[in-house]
Scaffold this motif. Sequence first.
Motif, PDB file in Angstrom:
ATOM      1  N   ARG A 280      -0.077 -23.274 -47.275  1.00  0.00           N
ATOM      2  CA  ARG A 280       0.120 -22.336 -46.145  1.00  0.00           C
ATOM      3  C   ARG A 280       0.260 -23.059 -44.809  1.00  0.00           C
ATOM      4  O   ARG A 280       1.218 -22.817 -44.079  1.00  0.00           O
ATOM      5  CB  ARG A 280      -0.973 -21.277 -46.147  1.00  0.00           C
ATOM      6  N   PRO A 281      -0.671 -23.962 -44.471  1.00  0.00           N
ATOM      7  CA  PRO A 281      -0.448 -24.700 -43.217  1.00  0.00           C
ATOM      8  C   PRO A 281       0.805 -25.571 -43.263  1.00  0.00           C
ATOM      9  O   PRO A 281       1.419 -25.818 -42.220  1.00  0.00           O
ATOM     10  CB  PRO A 281      -1.715 -25.545 -43.056  1.00  0.00           C
ATOM     11  N   ALA A 282       1.184 -26.030 -44.465  1.00  0.00           N
ATOM     12  CA  ALA A 282       2.418 -26.826 -44.569  1.00  0.00           C
ATOM     13  C   ALA A 282       3.599 -26.008 -44.040  1.00  0.00           C
ATOM     14  O   ALA A 282       4.442 -26.502 -43.288  1.00  0.00           O
ATOM     15  CB  ALA A 282       2.666 -27.239 -46.016  1.00  0.00           C
ATOM     16  N   GLU A 283       3.612 -24.727 -44.410  1.00  0.00           N
ATOM     17  CA  GLU A 283       4.689 -23.849 -43.949  1.00  0.00           C
ATOM     18  C   GLU A 283       4.596 -23.646 -42.426  1.00  0.00           C
ATOM     19  O   GLU A 283       5.597 -23.723 -41.719  1.00  0.00           O
ATOM     20  CB  GLU A 283       4.560 -22.509 -44.680  1.00  0.00           C
ATOM     21  N   MET A 284       3.367 -23.450 -41.946  1.00  0.00           N
ATOM     22  CA  MET A 284       3.183 -23.253 -40.505  1.00  0.00           C
ATOM     23  C   MET A 284       3.660 -24.473 -39.717  1.00  0.00           C
ATOM     24  O   MET A 284       4.212 -24.353 -38.618  1.00  0.00           O
ATOM     25  CB  MET A 284       1.700 -22.977 -40.210  1.00  0.00           C
ATOM     26  N   LEU A 285       3.443 -25.663 -40.301  1.00  0.00           N
ATOM     27  CA  LEU A 285       3.807 -26.910 -39.618  1.00  0.00           C
ATOM     28  C   LEU A 285       5.251 -27.334 -39.923  1.00  0.00           C
ATOM     29  O   LEU A 285       5.644 -28.465 -39.620  1.00  0.00           O
ATOM     30  CB  LEU A 285       2.840 -28.021 -40.042  1.00  0.00           C
TER      31      LEU A 285
END
Length: 439
Positions: free
Chosen positions: A384-389
């Motif tokens: 999920r944070p990978a997508e945000m970043l």
Amino acid sequence: MRNFVSRVSLSVVSVFLLAIGPAQAQTSPALTVIRAGVLIDGASDTPRKNQLIFIRGQRIEKVADASAQIPSGSTVIDLSSHTVLPGLTDAHTHIFLWGEDPAKGGYDANILKAGIALRAARATFACRRALEQGFTTLRDVETEGAGYGDVEIKQAIAEGTIPGPRLFCATRAISTTGGYNLEDYAPELDMPKGAQIVDGPVQARKAAREQLEHGADWIKVYMTHRSWVDRQGNLISQPTLTVDELRAIVDEAHGWQKKVACHAYNGIGLQRALDGGCDSIEHGLEITDAQIAQMARQGTWYSPTLSPYYDLWAREDTPRGKRDRARAMVHEVSFKKALQARLKIVFGTDIGGIAWTEPMAQEFRRMVTLGMSPMDAIQSATSRPAEMLDMKGEIGAIAPGAYADMIAVSGDPLKDIGVLEHVSFVMHDGSVFKNEVAK
Ligand SMILES: [Zn+2]
């Protein structure tokens, strides 16, 4: 100037490649193979048993069943008694904070008494601590008066001078007059501030431009500042930037294809953050149903950072003590609402706000205790944070093409999320940083 330098180094590299000849230049890096007892790949909901992960250089080449052929000459790392997961992402950290003890002068002493070299040394310690605990990526949301120090720490990590995670830096952060520490000093003193202070959309945009110019990967904005409990027992937060000021920042950042993280507790400031088009809400202690719906509609990320609000409560019979308890109480409700609405929750600890000696993974326990499933909690720190970043498929996943960022724990984090507090193996960018398994 930068373009000139990179052109020069490129031509040096090509001369070097010509000199060693095509045969050597084509040699690919050696193969490392990890035997995973159980693999949680960060994206899929189902763990897989007995997997082989093939790593070449910094990246994962393939993932296969244990029956696959391992080419001779490969380095094999046996984690068959362990659960292997992607390197974790903490989406809300402060490498330039030190969990300042109020008894030792608290936040103010860090700015007034610690020089930049001391602060950089502490940030170096923080980066090592994060990596040891399996956090291979941090979104570090501002340096609290240490200027652009985060960009330089990131550079030191990239050049191999110090060990540390992949950093996404927010540099100085932005707030308004009356909207950030240091404060409560004599009014005739011009005190340094832990954020860049702006008033009006022109100054707001200028601050964003300056920060982006000097290497900000994200812009961090404080949309609320002081908080207290009113006569009716409600948690109130002082709003800071106006919608127009925030819009100027968001517009500028988006033009650079960067995003804006908004610190917002509740009330007017949180509403302005959403109306101004922020990309992520930080803390979001008290979110109304209408605001939850707006976040779902706008695709806003939510980094609740539960841990610091359970830490160091003041005495119950003091105004601070009342506020501390009110904050934790409303936060739980908001977190559960966000879960139910399936908001995009990302793992964030606010570590630095709490001491770097504390376990970062304690946030997992807080999330799971409030009803998040262990797999969902793991994904809040991986895919999920990978997508945000904007790093989907490159970090937070064990899959072909991703960076070889991996950790291992003994035990099953889906049964006991607490095992993530004891990471025994860490690989970052294909290099083993920690291995307490192969002893
Ligand atoms: Zn923070």
